[in-house]
Design a protein around this motif. Sequence first.
Motif, short mmCIF file in Angstrom:
data_model
loop_
_atom_site.label_atom_id
_atom_site.label_comp_id
_atom_site.label_asym_id
_atom_site.label_seq_id
_atom_site.Cartn_x
_atom_site.Cartn_y
_atom_site.Cartn_z
N VAL A 1 0.89 -1.08 0.17
CA VAL A 1 -0.09 -0.07 0.09
C VAL A 1 0.99 1.38 0.12
N LEU A 2 0.46 2.17 -0.95
CA LEU A 2 1.20 3.28 -1.11
C LEU A 2 0.28 4.45 -0.32
N ILE A 3 0.66 5.24 0.40
CA ILE A 3 -0.19 6.33 1.05
C ILE A 3 0.36 7.70 0.39
N GLY B 1 0.03 17.71 -5.89
CA GLY B 1 -0.34 16.75 -6.96
C GLY B 1 0.67 15.82 -7.32
N ILE B 2 0.40 14.95 -8.47
CA ILE B 2 1.29 13.97 -8.72
C ILE B 2 1.44 13.93 -10.37
N MET B 3 2.40 14.11 -10.97
CA MET B 3 2.82 14.19 -12.35
C MET B 3 2.16 13.00 -13.04
N PRO B 4 1.56 13.09 -14.46
CA PRO B 4 1.19 11.92 -15.08
C PRO B 4 2.15 10.70 -15.02
N HIS B 5 1.56 9.60 -14.91
CA HIS B 5 2.46 8.36 -14.89
C HIS B 5 1.82 7.22 -14.88
N GLU B 6 2.19 5.95 -15.40
CA GLU B 6 1.77 4.78 -14.96
C GLU B 6 2.35 4.01 -13.81
N ALA C 1 -6.36 -0.57 -6.26
CA ALA C 1 -7.31 -0.15 -5.64
C ALA C 1 -7.24 1.16 -4.46
N THR C 2 -7.94 2.10 -4.89
CA THR C 2 -7.56 3.37 -4.34
C THR C 2 -8.75 3.84 -3.27
N VAL C 3 -8.37 3.78 -1.90
CA VAL C 3 -9.14 4.44 -1.01
C VAL C 3 -8.89 5.99 -0.65
N VAL D 1 -9.78 15.44 -7.89
CA VAL D 1 -9.93 15.08 -9.20
C VAL D 1 -8.75 14.43 -9.78
N LEU D 2 -9.00 13.10 -10.17
CA LEU D 2 -7.79 12.33 -10.86
C LEU D 2 -7.75 12.30 -12.54
N ASP D 3 -6.86 12.80 -13.12
CA ASP D 3 -6.76 13.06 -14.63
C ASP D 3 -6.19 11.85 -15.17
N LEU E 1 -13.60 12.12 -10.48
CA LEU E 1 -13.81 12.84 -9.14
C LEU E 1 -13.76 11.59 -7.82
N GLN E 2 -12.69 11.85 -7.15
CA GLN E 2 -12.80 10.77 -5.90
C GLN E 2 -13.24 11.37 -4.63
N GLU E 3 -14.36 10.89 -4.31
CA GLU E 3 -14.96 11.52 -2.98
C GLU E 3 -14.40 10.73 -1.77
N GLY F 1 -2.83 11.32 -13.38
CA GLY F 1 -2.06 12.23 -12.33
C GLY F 1 -3.08 13.05 -11.71
N ILE F 2 -2.44 13.79 -10.91
CA ILE F 2 -3.40 14.95 -9.97
C ILE F 2 -2.75 16.28 -10.22
N GLN F 3 -3.53 17.14 -10.55
CA GLN F 3 -2.73 18.58 -10.90
C GLN F 3 -2.51 19.37 -9.59
N THR G 1 -5.89 12.30 1.25
CA THR G 1 -4.98 11.35 1.42
C THR G 1 -5.38 10.08 0.80
N SER G 2 -4.64 9.18 -0.07
CA SER G 2 -5.18 8.27 -0.77
C SER G 2 -4.32 6.80 -0.15
N LEU G 3 -5.07 5.70 -0.17
CA LEU G 3 -4.41 4.65 0.05
C LEU G 3 -4.44 3.73 -1.11
O1 LIG Z 1 -3.54 9.50 -4.84
C1 LIG Z 1 -4.00 9.12 -5.97
O2 LIG Z 1 -5.18 8.65 -5.87
C2 LIG Z 1 -2.97 8.53 -7.09
C3 LIG Z 1 -1.77 7.93 -6.42
C4 LIG Z 1 -0.84 7.40 -7.69
O3 LIG Z 1 -1.01 7.42 -8.50
C5 LIG Z 1 0.23 6.58 -7.31
O4 LIG Z 1 0.64 6.43 -6.04
O5 LIG Z 1 0.78 5.76 -8.03
#
Ligand SMILES: O=C(O)CCC(=O)C(=O)O
Length: 255
Positions: A108-110, A118-123, A133-135, A142-144, A176-178, A196-198, A234-236
């Motif tokens: 799990v990445l948090i 944000g986070i740059m566009p990536h795979e 699975a993102t919580v 907003v996730l782009d 849109l992630q609530e 990514g996230i701007q 915060t995302s898991l």
């Molecule tokens: O926070 C998010 O929803 C995305 C995080 C993400 O893309 C990642 O950790 O690889």
Amino acid sequence: MSSHSATTTSTIPSLEESLVQSLPKTVYYIPNFISSAEEAQLLREIVSQPKPKWTILTHRRLQTHPSALTKNNVLLAAPLPPWLESIVPRMQQLKIWDNAPHKKPNHVLINEYNPGEGIMPHEDGGAYFGCVATVSLGASIVLDLYSKHTNADSGESGEAEAGAQKSTRFPKWRILQEPRSLLITTHDMYTDHLHGIQNITVDEDLNETTVANWTLLGDKEVFSTGRYERQTRTSLTYRDVIKVSNVGKLFGGRK
Ligand SMILES: O=C(O)CCC(=O)C(=O)O
Ligand SMILES: [Fe+2]
């Protein structure tokens, strides 16, 4: 008896009804996958981790559980902490991990984003089985989504961009992630697209034509103005790392 539904376990919608139909295969969005009490508990655990657990990055900070992968993308076998493991059975009920090598997530990445981060566009790449699975916790964001292969035509230019977004890519879709939602990204969407996230403080222009999962949102009212002022979110992100090694073996059987 109004607001006494403390547990939500029995009310998860099916995957079929959670499909984001306007997107390439396959994205599922489930609002209120966890309860407010669970959200609060997870956030308490996250902030009470020792400081060194955080990796400070330019536009966000990050925890990695149970540990970072090796240079060869190997996970040293270790269980997830119980507070992260607690919602894994609920994910397994959805059968999203049935084809994964370990039948459940082991990593799990948090990520924590303050407004403007944000986070740059990536795979996410081949170290993981092709499902994430993102919580989401604390706030919406907003996730782009982008096509992996740039097509130069898309998007207007014009908008003066502050910051270091060098590649002039424009998102093809937005999700849109609530808070408390679960987003599942798999198949072609995992392998052939970027996300990514701007680095902005307000998500704007939110409506049923611009947000791919609009009809699946838990509470559209929040976005009725079309604007959402970012708050700390915060995302898991739960994943199954394909290569797992026992530490004992690694150090015992050195060649
Ligand atoms: O926070 C998010 O929803 C995305 C995080 C993400 O893309 C990642 O950790 O690889
Ligand atoms: Fe990612």
